[in-house]
Design a protein around this motif. Structure first.
Motif, PDB file in Angstrom:
ATOM      1  N   SER A  34     -15.547  32.317   1.347  1.00  0.00           N
ATOM      2  CA  SER A  34     -16.269  31.056   1.095  1.00  0.00           C
ATOM      3  C   SER A  34     -16.576  30.895  -0.384  1.00  0.00           C
ATOM      4  CB  SER A  34     -17.613  31.014   1.828  1.00  0.00           C
ATOM      5  OG  SER A  34     -17.582  31.651   3.038  1.00  0.00           O
ATOM      6  N   ILE A  35     -16.388  31.989  -1.151  1.00  0.00           N
ATOM      7  CA  ILE A  35     -16.780  31.952  -2.574  1.00  0.00           C
ATOM      8  C   ILE A  35     -15.553  31.841  -3.468  1.00  0.00           C
ATOM      9  CG2 ILE A  35     -17.958  33.216  -4.418  1.00  0.00           C
ATOM     10  CD1 ILE A  35     -19.545  34.669  -2.175  1.00  0.00           C
ATOM     11  N   TYR A  36     -14.541  32.714  -3.237  1.00  0.00           N
ATOM     12  CA  TYR A  36     -13.449  32.724  -4.223  1.00  0.00           C
ATOM     13  C   TYR A  36     -12.538  31.511  -4.094  1.00  0.00           C
ATOM     14  CZ  TYR A  36     -10.810  35.418  -0.585  1.00  0.00           C
ATOM     15  OH  TYR A  36     -10.215  35.867   0.567  1.00  0.00           O
ATOM     16  N   GLY A  37     -11.866  31.210  -5.195  1.00  0.00           N
ATOM     17  CA  GLY A  37     -11.015  30.010  -5.229  1.00  0.00           C
ATOM     18  C   GLY A  37     -11.827  28.735  -5.322  1.00  0.00           C
ATOM     19  N   GLY A  38     -13.137  28.872  -5.644  1.00  0.00           N
ATOM     20  CA  GLY A  38     -14.047  27.717  -5.642  1.00  0.00           C
ATOM     21  C   GLY A  38     -14.782  27.693  -4.311  1.00  0.00           C
ATOM     22  N   THR A  39     -16.114  27.690  -4.347  1.00  0.00           N
ATOM     23  CA  THR A  39     -16.886  27.840  -3.098  1.00  0.00           C
ATOM     24  C   THR A  39     -16.621  26.661  -2.146  1.00  0.00           C
ATOM     25  OG1 THR A  39     -18.824  26.615  -3.863  1.00  0.00           O
ATOM     26  CG2 THR A  39     -18.764  28.972  -4.388  1.00  0.00           C
ATOM     27  N   ASN A  40     -16.970  26.877  -0.878  1.00  0.00           N
ATOM     28  CA  ASN A  40     -16.741  25.809   0.105  1.00  0.00           C
ATOM     29  C   ASN A  40     -17.570  24.563  -0.215  1.00  0.00           C
ATOM     30  OD1 ASN A  40     -14.957  27.479   1.347  1.00  0.00           O
ATOM     31  ND2 ASN A  40     -15.843  27.281   3.386  1.00  0.00           N
ATOM     32  N   GLU A  41     -18.766  24.770  -0.814  1.00  0.00           N
ATOM     33  CA  GLU A  41     -19.578  23.587  -1.182  1.00  0.00           C
ATOM     34  C   GLU A  41     -18.836  22.763  -2.231  1.00  0.00           C
ATOM     35  OE1 GLU A  41     -20.912  26.770  -1.151  1.00  0.00           O
ATOM     36  OE2 GLU A  41     -21.821  26.450   0.808  1.00  0.00           O
ATOM     37  N   ILE A  42     -18.215  23.461  -3.178  1.00  0.00           N
ATOM     38  CA  ILE A  42     -17.476  22.756  -4.239  1.00  0.00           C
ATOM     39  C   ILE A  42     -16.263  22.028  -3.639  1.00  0.00           C
ATOM     40  CG2 ILE A  42     -16.082  23.128  -6.341  1.00  0.00           C
ATOM     41  CD1 ILE A  42     -19.172  23.262  -6.751  1.00  0.00           C
TER      42      ILE A  42
END
Ligand SMILES: Cc1cc2nc3c(=O)[nH]c(=O)nc-3n(C[C@H](O)[C@H](O)[C@H](O)COP(=O)(O)OP(=O)(O)OC[C@H]3O[C@@H](n4cnc5c(N)ncnc54)[C@H](O)[C@@H]3O)c2cc1C
Length: 392
Positions: free
Chosen positions: A372-380
């Protein structure tokens, strides 16, 4: 899957079971970490067949496979327990090089990357710049024919195995912070580059921070135009976020979970799969993988000539992450069943030994939390979908 793909599947399966280094399969199946030499050996074995850069178009040396062939290949790779290909080279930076680099740079990097002879790391994140990546402060100052690099990159995956790192660096201060960012490559063994391992809670060394102190690199290591690095970085993220789908691996995990849940002797005659709640969750996860697969095929079929999947990749990133977490939560449920039954005399020892899945299963549960964090978080990703896909 089209029946005409069967001979292709057979060929790939045969390669993994014979010509591919079997000791690396065994090491991976035992859950052991791979050394740098192991990673190179694995990727060069694939590269020797031109089966490493599987999505590259033929004009850049790729095998020119269609999506179905790439799927079959990934499925067979997962089935055989072959280490996952390090994505930073062939999946992330490769397309940036063949799309934006000049002829000399293509000559320098494309072939060794495609053959697995060199490994890459991704230098985007910094201690103070994660989600707000455009605020990055890593600096590249032009000095004649060189750039001087200074700053720190963090959470740099697999950098201990890498020969090269691609970096987002600030080459000028502009009002619009994205405008002063450039895309520059650097050897990991240049004087002034220092790798600092980050050991994670599972005791593994997969992450690093990398510091750069007055590192001199030729200006010829700049890809594309100075100040255009932000747009290249976003192009790259389209490939990165789509690569998280890993359908073959998810199907393999689901088969494994179903097999354990269907085993007799868990509790007298009662199998874990007889628990309606568990069976419902497993079926929902299987349907989620089908949905993910259809979404990936829909997005990728709109892409032409090895181009980037673009902003829709954010949808795949969220779906892939949520599905991975849904699947690995089932391992926790199974581990709980094994724990509850450990002291129950009516439970067959065979089933309990099947409970050996617990440790790697629980490790993969924790591993997928990080997705959920790497590659840009899911919120992003949700912000991107709202603004750029739905144009809200
Ligand atoms: C296992 C792993 C591997 C990684 N590998 C690499 C790598 O190889 N190379 C690399 O460059 N980086 C890598 N990263 C770094 C990763 O890209 C960043 O961690 C990520 O972009 C988030 O940045 P951050 O950690 O600074 O969190 P922050 O940006 O501080 O975010 C903290 C929280 O605030 C939320 N948040 C922040 N801004 C907003 C907003 N505008 N709207 C809504 N919510 C918001 C976030 O969603 C998050 O929940 C890796 C990270 C992990 C965990």
């Amino acid at each position: 899957m089209a029946p005409e793909l069967s001979p292709f599947r057979e060929e790939v399966r045969h390669f993994f079971e014979t010509d591919y280094p079997q000791d690396l399969r065994e090491k991976t199946q035992r859950g052991e970490s791979l050394s740098t030499e192991d990673v190179r050996r694995s990727e060069m074995a694939l590269g020797a067949r031109n089966w490493l850069a599987t999505a590259w178009p033929t004009e850049h040396g790729g095998p020119g496979w269609d999506l179905q062939q790439q799927y079959v290949f990934d499925e067979e790779l997962e089935r055989a327990g072959v280490p996952t290909v390090t994505p930073m080279g062939v999946i992330y930076v490769g397309p940036i090089i063949y799309t934006f680099a000049d002829a000399a740079q293509k000559e320098r990097w494309l072939t060794p990357t495609r053959l697995g002879e060199i490994g890459w790391a991704q230098g985007y994140s910094e201690p103070e710049s994660g989600s707000d990546l455009a605020s990055l402060q890593f600096s590249a100052k032009r000095d004649g024919d060189n750039y001087i690099l200074n700053g720190t990159k963090i959470w740099t995956s697999a950098a201990q195995h890498a020969d090269w790192i691609f970096l987002l660096a600030r080459t000028s201060q502009e009002d619009r912070k994205q405008a002063g960012i450039s895309f520059i490559c650097c050897e990991m063994d240049r004087p002034g580059v220092t790798l600092h391992p980050i050991i994670t809670i599972d005791g593994k060394h997969a992450l690093n921070s990398v510091t750069f102190k007055n590192v001199v690199v030729p200006a010829a290591y700049l890809i594309g135009e100075e100040g255009k690095g932000w747009s290249y970085s976003q192009y790259l993220l389209g490939f990165e976020r789509t690569s998280y789908a890993r359908i073959g691996g998810k199907r393999k995990q689901l088969r494994h979970i179903r097999q354990i849940a269907q085993a007799e002797g868990a509790d007298g005659n009662r199998r874990v799969i007889d628990d309606e709640l568990f069976a419902g969750k497993l079926t929902a996860a299987e349907i989620a993988v089908d949905e993910l697969e259809m979404t990936v095929l829909r997005v990728l079929s709109a892409v032409k000539d090895g181009g980037s999947p673009g902003k829709e990749a954010s949808i795949i990133k969220i779906l892939a992450t949520e599905t991975a977490q849904q699947i690995t939560t089932l391992y926790l449920d199974l581990a709980a069943q094994a724990g509850i039954r450990r002291f129950d005399d009516s439970v067959s020892p065979d089933w309990l030994s099947a409970g050996q899945f617990s440790a790697p299963g629980v490790a993969s549960y924790f591993g997928t939390r990080a997705q959920s964090i790497y590659g840009g978080t899911n919120e992003i990703q949700k912000n991107i979908i709202a603004r750029r896909v739905l144009e809200l």
